[in-house]
Design an enzyme around this catalytic site. Structure first.
Site, PDB file in Angstrom:
ATOM      1  CD  GLN A  15     -11.978   8.890  -9.806  1.00 20.23           C
ATOM      2  OE1 GLN A  15     -12.518  10.005  -9.779  1.00 20.23           O
ATOM      3  NE2 GLN A  15     -11.294   8.391  -8.590  1.00 20.23           N
ATOM      4  NE  ARG A  98      -0.303  -3.697   5.240  1.00 21.46           N
ATOM      5  CZ  ARG A  98       0.367  -2.670   4.822  1.00 21.46           C
ATOM      6  NH1 ARG A  98       0.200  -1.471   4.304  1.00 21.46           N
ATOM      7  NH2 ARG A  98       2.024  -3.022   5.123  1.00 21.46           N
ATOM      8  CD  GLN A 112       3.204  -0.445 -15.967  1.00 20.73           C
ATOM      9  OE1 GLN A 112       3.102   0.523 -15.335  1.00 20.73           O
ATOM     10  NE2 GLN A 112       2.071  -0.897 -16.521  1.00 20.73           N
ATOM     11  CG  ASP A 159      -0.173  13.586   0.795  1.00 17.97           C
ATOM     12  OD1 ASP A 159      -1.462  13.283   0.971  1.00 17.97           O
ATOM     13  OD2 ASP A 159       0.507  13.102   0.043  1.00 17.97           O
ATOM     14  CG  HIS A 187       0.249   9.422  -0.876  1.00 20.61           C
ATOM     15  ND1 HIS A 187      -0.073  10.353  -0.329  1.00 20.61           N
ATOM     16  CD2 HIS A 187      -0.397   8.442  -1.434  1.00 20.61           C
ATOM     17  CE1 HIS A 187      -1.501  10.339  -1.209  1.00 20.61           C
ATOM     18  NE2 HIS A 187      -1.808   9.265  -1.600  1.00 20.61           N
TER      19      HIS A 187
HETATM   20  P1  NAI Z   1      -8.790   4.275 -11.384  1.00 17.95           P
HETATM   21  O1  NAI Z   1      -9.143   2.806 -10.889  1.00 17.95           O
HETATM   22  O2  NAI Z   1      -9.970   5.052 -12.005  1.00 17.95           O
HETATM   23  O3  NAI Z   1      -7.386   3.950 -12.598  1.00 17.95           O
HETATM   24  C1  NAI Z   1      -6.732   3.266 -12.666  1.00 17.95           C
HETATM   25  C2  NAI Z   1      -6.311   2.814 -13.865  1.00 17.95           C
HETATM   26  O4  NAI Z   1      -5.222   2.161 -14.206  1.00 17.95           O
HETATM   27  C3  NAI Z   1      -7.508   2.072 -14.452  1.00 17.95           C
HETATM   28  O5  NAI Z   1      -7.891   2.595 -15.937  1.00 17.95           O
HETATM   29  C4  NAI Z   1      -6.726   0.716 -14.755  1.00 17.95           C
HETATM   30  O6  NAI Z   1      -7.459  -0.132 -16.170  1.00 17.95           O
HETATM   31  C5  NAI Z   1      -5.388   1.122 -14.798  1.00 17.95           C
HETATM   32  N1  NAI Z   1      -4.436  -0.007 -14.762  1.00 17.95           N
HETATM   33  C6  NAI Z   1      -4.372  -1.048 -13.832  1.00 17.95           C
HETATM   34  N2  NAI Z   1      -3.510  -1.979 -14.102  1.00 17.95           N
HETATM   35  C7  NAI Z   1      -2.672  -1.198 -15.084  1.00 17.95           C
HETATM   36  C8  NAI Z   1      -1.440  -1.667 -15.668  1.00 17.95           C
HETATM   37  N3  NAI Z   1      -0.619  -2.733 -15.465  1.00 17.95           N
HETATM   38  N4  NAI Z   1      -0.743  -0.681 -16.440  1.00 17.95           N
HETATM   39  C9  NAI Z   1      -1.569   0.264 -16.973  1.00 17.95           C
HETATM   40  N5  NAI Z   1      -2.703   0.727 -16.465  1.00 17.95           N
HETATM   41  C10 NAI Z   1      -3.314  -0.240 -15.335  1.00 17.95           C
HETATM   42  O7  NAI Z   1      -7.852   4.909 -10.238  1.00 17.95           O
HETATM   43  P2  NAI Z   1      -7.821   6.482 -10.144  1.00 17.95           P
HETATM   44  O8  NAI Z   1      -8.627   7.161  -9.208  1.00 17.95           O
HETATM   45  O9  NAI Z   1      -7.269   7.079 -11.446  1.00 17.95           O
HETATM   46  O10 NAI Z   1      -6.163   6.521  -9.269  1.00 17.95           O
HETATM   47  C11 NAI Z   1      -5.230   5.495  -9.767  1.00 17.95           C
HETATM   48  C12 NAI Z   1      -4.265   5.447  -8.571  1.00 17.95           C
HETATM   49  O11 NAI Z   1      -3.643   6.871  -7.962  1.00 17.95           O
HETATM   50  C13 NAI Z   1      -4.685   4.565  -7.440  1.00 17.95           C
HETATM   51  O12 NAI Z   1      -3.799   3.576  -7.336  1.00 17.95           O
HETATM   52  C14 NAI Z   1      -4.860   5.626  -6.330  1.00 17.95           C
HETATM   53  O13 NAI Z   1      -4.682   4.947  -5.045  1.00 17.95           O
HETATM   54  C15 NAI Z   1      -3.718   6.403  -6.478  1.00 17.95           C
HETATM   55  N6  NAI Z   1      -3.844   7.997  -6.033  1.00 17.95           N
HETATM   56  C16 NAI Z   1      -2.572   8.487  -5.627  1.00 17.95           C
HETATM   57  C17 NAI Z   1      -2.620   9.823  -5.061  1.00 17.95           C
HETATM   58  C18 NAI Z   1      -1.204  10.137  -4.470  1.00 17.95           C
HETATM   59  O14 NAI Z   1      -1.438  11.551  -4.041  1.00 17.95           O
HETATM   60  N7  NAI Z   1      -0.279   9.823  -4.677  1.00 17.95           N
HETATM   61  C19 NAI Z   1      -3.688  10.457  -4.950  1.00 17.95           C
HETATM   62  C20 NAI Z   1      -4.902   9.833  -5.519  1.00 17.95           C
HETATM   63  C21 NAI Z   1      -4.903   8.530  -5.995  1.00 17.95           C
END
Ligand code: NAI
Length: 331
Positions: A15, A98, A112, A159, A187
């Site tokens: 996403q 968790r 990585q 944030d 965060h």
């Molecule tokens: P998502 O689930 O839509 O996308 C995550 C992607 O990472 C997926 O396409 C998945 O196949 C891929 N993935 C999984 N393991 C992987 C690996 N070993 N190597 C490469 N790619 C891998 O999730 P979304 O919504 O895009 O969120 C991504 C992350 O960002 C989540 O952990 C979420 O909690 C975090 N997040 C952090 C925020 C912040 O402010 N720091 C704000 C919003 C989300």
């Protein structure tokens, strides 16, 4: 013309990735005169979808986009990158402990880290977005010892921007007139959004937020919890977690880091703590920072009242526990 900068986005088929890659290709992250080559990494189950994103990038005909590498190979993804935005991770699923989520992410960030250390360009800047963002960044730092610690950060800019947004809504002023809020710590819901040094540009000059919003109950209560819980509120409304705002914040974070923060303005970044503000050293903790010449520096000398002190310590304690949990997952 400038040489292209190689920008890695992991989890690019997800996403946030889908919202982020077009922003990078349009120059939102590095400026309208900086060509880019996008490196996109995802895991094999997402390979077809990742290729679809690559097709759309071709179809968008971005003038600044000089190449696209879309791969499930970590080494190919990391090779020669100047900036790495780590969005890929293992999400918490229903019924998961968790510790199980932490184990998955620790092993992803450990491997990585090694790939980046061996194959990224010298002086590569790393931004970890994937949760638990601070602790993933700490693991990345620990397992990439030759990457300078000042090059490893995590995202708390979302944030920070949420806090600016709440103040601007409350005062009905332009968000661009509000500055110098601070996100301290993790965060997570223990983060401390601090407005004690924040100001608003008004026709009568710069005014402290605390003077314009003379409602301590709101500033010390609902304001803080709204920012802390905003992620959950977005999930409730959208049935999906924040994506466009996270992508936009990631661009803001890298842009300010590379191109510098405006005079008199600071932003929040999760960085390796050095003991400033009596935050224990050795945590990735969000601080107020200014950036110049591609380097951040923690803003020093801000007064911390008793209310704030407790909140800074509480979120440090949580990060300490996360660090211990992460280490227990390594063994
Ligand atoms: P998502 O689930 O839509 O996308 C995550 C992607 O990472 C997926 O396409 C998945 O196949 C891929 N993935 C999984 N393991 C992987 C690996 N070993 N190597 C490469 N790619 C891998 O999730 P979304 O919504 O895009 O969120 C991504 C992350 O960002 C989540 O952990 C979420 O909690 C975090 N997040 C952090 C925020 C912040 O402010 N720091 C704000 C919003 C989300």
């Amino acid at each position: 013309a400038k040489d292209p900068v190689r920008v890695l986005v992991t989890g690019a088929a997800g996403q946030i990735g889908y919202a982020l890659v077009p922003m990078i290709a349009r120059g939102v992250m590095l400026g309208p005169d900086q060509p880019v080559i996008l490196h996109m990494l995802d895991i094999p189950p997402a390979a077809e979808s990742l290729n679809g994103v690559k097709m759309e990038l071709v179809d968008a005909a971005f003038p600044l986009l000089k190449g696209v590498v879309a791969t499930t190979d970590v080494v190919e993804a990391c090779t020669g990158v100047n900036i790495a935005v780590m969005v890929g991770g293992f999400p918490r699923k229903e019924g998961m402990e968790r510790k199980d989520v932490m184990t998955k992410n620790v092993s992803i960030y450990k491997s990585q880290a090694s790939a980046l250390e061996k194959h990224a360009a010298a002086n590569c800047k790393v931004l970890v977005v994937a949760n638990p963002a601070n602790t993933n960044a700490l693991i990345l730092k620990e397992f990439a010892p030759s990457i300078p610690e000042k090059n490893i950060s995590c995202l708390t800019r979302l944030d920070h921007n949420r806090a600016l947004g709440q103040i601007s809504e409350r005062l009905t002023v332009q968000v661009s007139d509000v500055k110098n809020v601070i996100i301290w710590g993790n965060h997570s819901s223990t983060q401390y959004p601090d407005v004690n040094h924040a100001t608003v540009a008004t026709s009568a000059g710069e005014k402290p937020v605390r003077e314009l919003i003379a409602d301590d109950a709101w500033l010390n209560g609902e304001f803080i919890t709204t920012v802390q819980q905003r992620g959950a509120a977005i999930i409730k409304a959208r049935k999906l977690s924040s994506a466009l705002s996270a992508a936009s914040a990631a661009c803001d974070h890298i842009r300010d880091w590379v191109l510098g923060t405006p005079q008199g303005t600071w932003v929040s970044m999760g960085v390796y703590s050095d003991g400033s503000y009596n935050v224990p050293a050795g945590l990735i903790y969000s601080f107020p920072v200014t950036c110049a010449n591609g380097e951040w520096a923690i803003v020093q000398g801000l007064s911390i009242d008793e209310f704030s002190r407790k909140k800074l310590d509480l979120t440090a304690k949580e990060l300490f526990e996360e660090k211990a949990l992460a280490y227990s997952c390594l063994n």
